[in-house]
Design an enzyme around this catalytic site. Sequence first.
Site, PDB file in Angstrom:
ATOM      1  N   LYS A  39     -10.805  -0.530  10.178  1.00  0.00           N
ATOM      2  CA  LYS A  39     -10.998  -1.833   9.288  1.00  0.00           C
ATOM      3  C   LYS A  39     -11.315  -2.854  10.454  1.00  0.00           C
ATOM      4  O   LYS A  39     -11.332  -4.334   9.823  1.00  0.00           O
ATOM      5  CB  LYS A  39      -9.822  -2.169   8.701  1.00  0.00           C
ATOM      6  CG  LYS A  39      -9.317  -1.091   7.708  1.00  0.00           C
ATOM      7  CD  LYS A  39      -8.214  -1.624   6.874  1.00  0.00           C
ATOM      8  CE  LYS A  39      -7.340  -0.565   6.156  1.00  0.00           C
ATOM      9  NZ  LYS A  39      -8.172   0.252   5.094  1.00  0.00           N
ATOM     10  N   HIS A  92       0.860  -1.369  -0.017  1.00  0.00           N
ATOM     11  CA  HIS A  92      -0.076  -0.088  -0.074  1.00  0.00           C
ATOM     12  C   HIS A  92       0.872   1.236  -0.009  1.00  0.00           C
ATOM     13  O   HIS A  92       1.903   1.149   0.618  1.00  0.00           O
ATOM     14  CB  HIS A  92      -0.985  -0.080   1.052  1.00  0.00           C
ATOM     15  CG  HIS A  92      -1.962   1.044   1.480  1.00  0.00           C
ATOM     16  ND1 HIS A  92      -1.727   2.226   1.678  1.00  0.00           N
ATOM     17  CD2 HIS A  92      -3.299   1.011   1.281  1.00  0.00           C
ATOM     18  CE1 HIS A  92      -2.830   3.033   1.697  1.00  0.00           C
ATOM     19  NE2 HIS A  92      -3.724   2.076   1.654  1.00  0.00           N
ATOM     20  N   GLN A 150      -4.743  -5.351   7.121  1.00  0.00           N
ATOM     21  CA  GLN A 150      -5.327  -6.282   6.587  1.00  0.00           C
ATOM     22  C   GLN A 150      -5.593  -7.563   7.096  1.00  0.00           C
ATOM     23  O   GLN A 150      -6.404  -8.507   6.646  1.00  0.00           O
ATOM     24  CB  GLN A 150      -5.200  -6.567   5.091  1.00  0.00           C
ATOM     25  CG  GLN A 150      -5.266  -5.144   4.355  1.00  0.00           C
ATOM     26  CD  GLN A 150      -6.878  -4.597   4.100  1.00  0.00           C
ATOM     27  OE1 GLN A 150      -7.734  -5.250   4.573  1.00  0.00           O
ATOM     28  NE2 GLN A 150      -7.086  -3.383   3.748  1.00  0.00           N
ATOM     29  N   CYS A 163      -4.913   2.474  -3.501  1.00  0.00           N
ATOM     30  CA  CYS A 163      -3.340   3.022  -2.950  1.00  0.00           C
ATOM     31  C   CYS A 163      -2.381   1.886  -3.246  1.00  0.00           C
ATOM     32  O   CYS A 163      -1.684   1.940  -2.259  1.00  0.00           O
ATOM     33  CB  CYS A 163      -3.727   3.270  -1.546  1.00  0.00           C
ATOM     34  SG  CYS A 163      -4.994   4.721  -1.348  1.00  0.00           S
ATOM     35  N   ASP A 184       2.884  -4.489   8.399  1.00  0.00           N
ATOM     36  CA  ASP A 184       1.681  -3.752   8.336  1.00  0.00           C
ATOM     37  C   ASP A 184       0.436  -4.713   8.312  1.00  0.00           C
ATOM     38  O   ASP A 184       0.222  -5.612   7.586  1.00  0.00           O
ATOM     39  CB  ASP A 184       1.629  -3.043   6.944  1.00  0.00           C
ATOM     40  CG  ASP A 184       0.100  -2.365   6.523  1.00  0.00           C
ATOM     41  OD1 ASP A 184      -0.740  -2.566   7.603  1.00  0.00           O
ATOM     42  OD2 ASP A 184       0.238  -1.691   5.552  1.00  0.00           O
TER      43      ASP A 184
END
Lengths: 420, 166
Positions: free
Chosen positions: A235, A133, A212, A378, A209
């Site tokens: 999220k 991203h 997700q 993104c 990261d």
Amino acid sequence: MSASRTADALALDPRALRADFPLLSPERPGGRVVYLDSAASAQRPRAVLDAMDEYYTTTHANVHRGVYAIAEEATRRYEQARVTIGRFVGAPRPATEIVFTKNVTEAINLVAYTWARKELAKGDAIVLSEVEHHANIVPWLMLAEERGIELRYIPLGADYHLDLSDLDKLVEGARLVSVTSASNVLGTVVDLAPIVAAARRAGALVLADGAQLVPHRPVDVSLLGVDFFGFTGHKMLGPTGIGVLWAREELLEAMPPFLGGGEMIRDVRLDGFTPNELPWKFEAGTPPIAEAIGLEAAVHYLEGVGLDAVHEHEARLTAYAIDRLRSTYGDEITIFGPEPDPVRRAGVISFAFGGVHPHDVAQVLDTKGICVRAGHHCAKPLMRRLGVGATTRASLYLYNDEEDVDELVRGLGEVHKLFG
Amino acid sequence: MAGLEDLYREIILDHYRSPRNRGELPAPPAHRVEGFNPLCGDEIVVFLDVVDRVVVDVKISGQGCSISQSSASMMSAAIKGHTVEQARALVRSFKSMMSIHEAHLGTEDGGTEQAAGAEILGPDSLGELAALQGVVKFPVRIKCATLSWNTLTQGLDEIESEAAAP
């Protein structure tokens, strides 16, 4: 425990869960929506909204400041939220290692502006991947430009997984490996273990990261073996405006502060300042108090459902969706992502449909109340790598079910009718 | 709520399926200018051959959605063979139809709509372009419709500033 009881314990009823989410109610003004965009932002259960409302209604005051009762209580609840959220991701010392940020973007920037700017010099290398991203590319591009840092990229393989065949060579001499734990475009779940092992051999730190991943399956930062880990509240059923950076305590201790202001200091003189202790050293200004309390409520909600159940449900639904899309549309649909796999794939399904531009696909689907994302997500370098300008993306969460997938499949039929 | 038929008029789909003036021109002598829509990653390339302040030829390449592609196609057909001034006037009229009112769409010398001496045409006078009027009901898509027009303006600005250079 018998096998059937295990299965029962894992069972998740998305229809029943939907009743907890006001926006997903069939009685919603404007009609029921089929929400397939949780990878961009999930919806909130009533419990999260109530927790924030209750806090504002009964307890709000600034934290770490007042001596009066409600200020003490606000501080206690804010810090309690930190511990709950830290434990949720297996932080060994949640009270000091969990730093609240605005989102993952800010968490990664925090590392880039503090750790990296202190530790890295011209000629040092950082390893990223081709699927990142923008939040995990641009902060490093900015640093590279400023400091003459070399950026290297783990390539994407033909199977839509990262190609780790040259990993040792890639990380040789690198100071940091910063990769996503799950792709927001492909649904690829990155196997962090070999990346962490290679980084260790090379003496590099690892940032993952988790934006997700944390919402969708159990995560333990200690087991992952990473050094920095970021995730975001909105999220995972929590509010916007709050994210988390976790890092090992000794790293955080050695890092200079990020933003300057109130809260992050122990002492200020006219000619200097002394930074506060962890984690407040990194939390300048009044923090997102209600958001922390809302995110804690989201964590409790997810724990109540069970992350194993969420994971199992999404894996099954992802396989169902990919099968339905392919069996209905055949060559007309191209799915950009790995084959269904409970471990190595998440419920993010990006696709190209019959040469129709994703904007047009999403526009037609919108008229059926189906919410999907259309665009570059993104991740423009990844779009270039895939050879497309944009994709249509449907992403699944605990409140989605087969019916939602069937609506998507039917909606694409309307797209076909108009543009086919 | 606005329906799909407001957006995807038949003439729009026709320009999308059979885009006019699709291709490239050798640049130079033609002028090449790129436009991007950062929201969706669409990109458009406009090739302009301007001789004696007349747009002698125009070609469009790049990729985008039905709205951006059909808008570019109609734009190319509308400006080809017309003067730079007429093209700029059409940009103003089109953007006005898209509910975009800019004070300084004018020329290098800071001219405004009035100074450029061109009236804003209503949709009724815009021919095929009027089919894009329905886009206004879909605010996110306005940027798709105006991408090629903004790129055209940039190209004309560049051509004029090059011509003005010693």
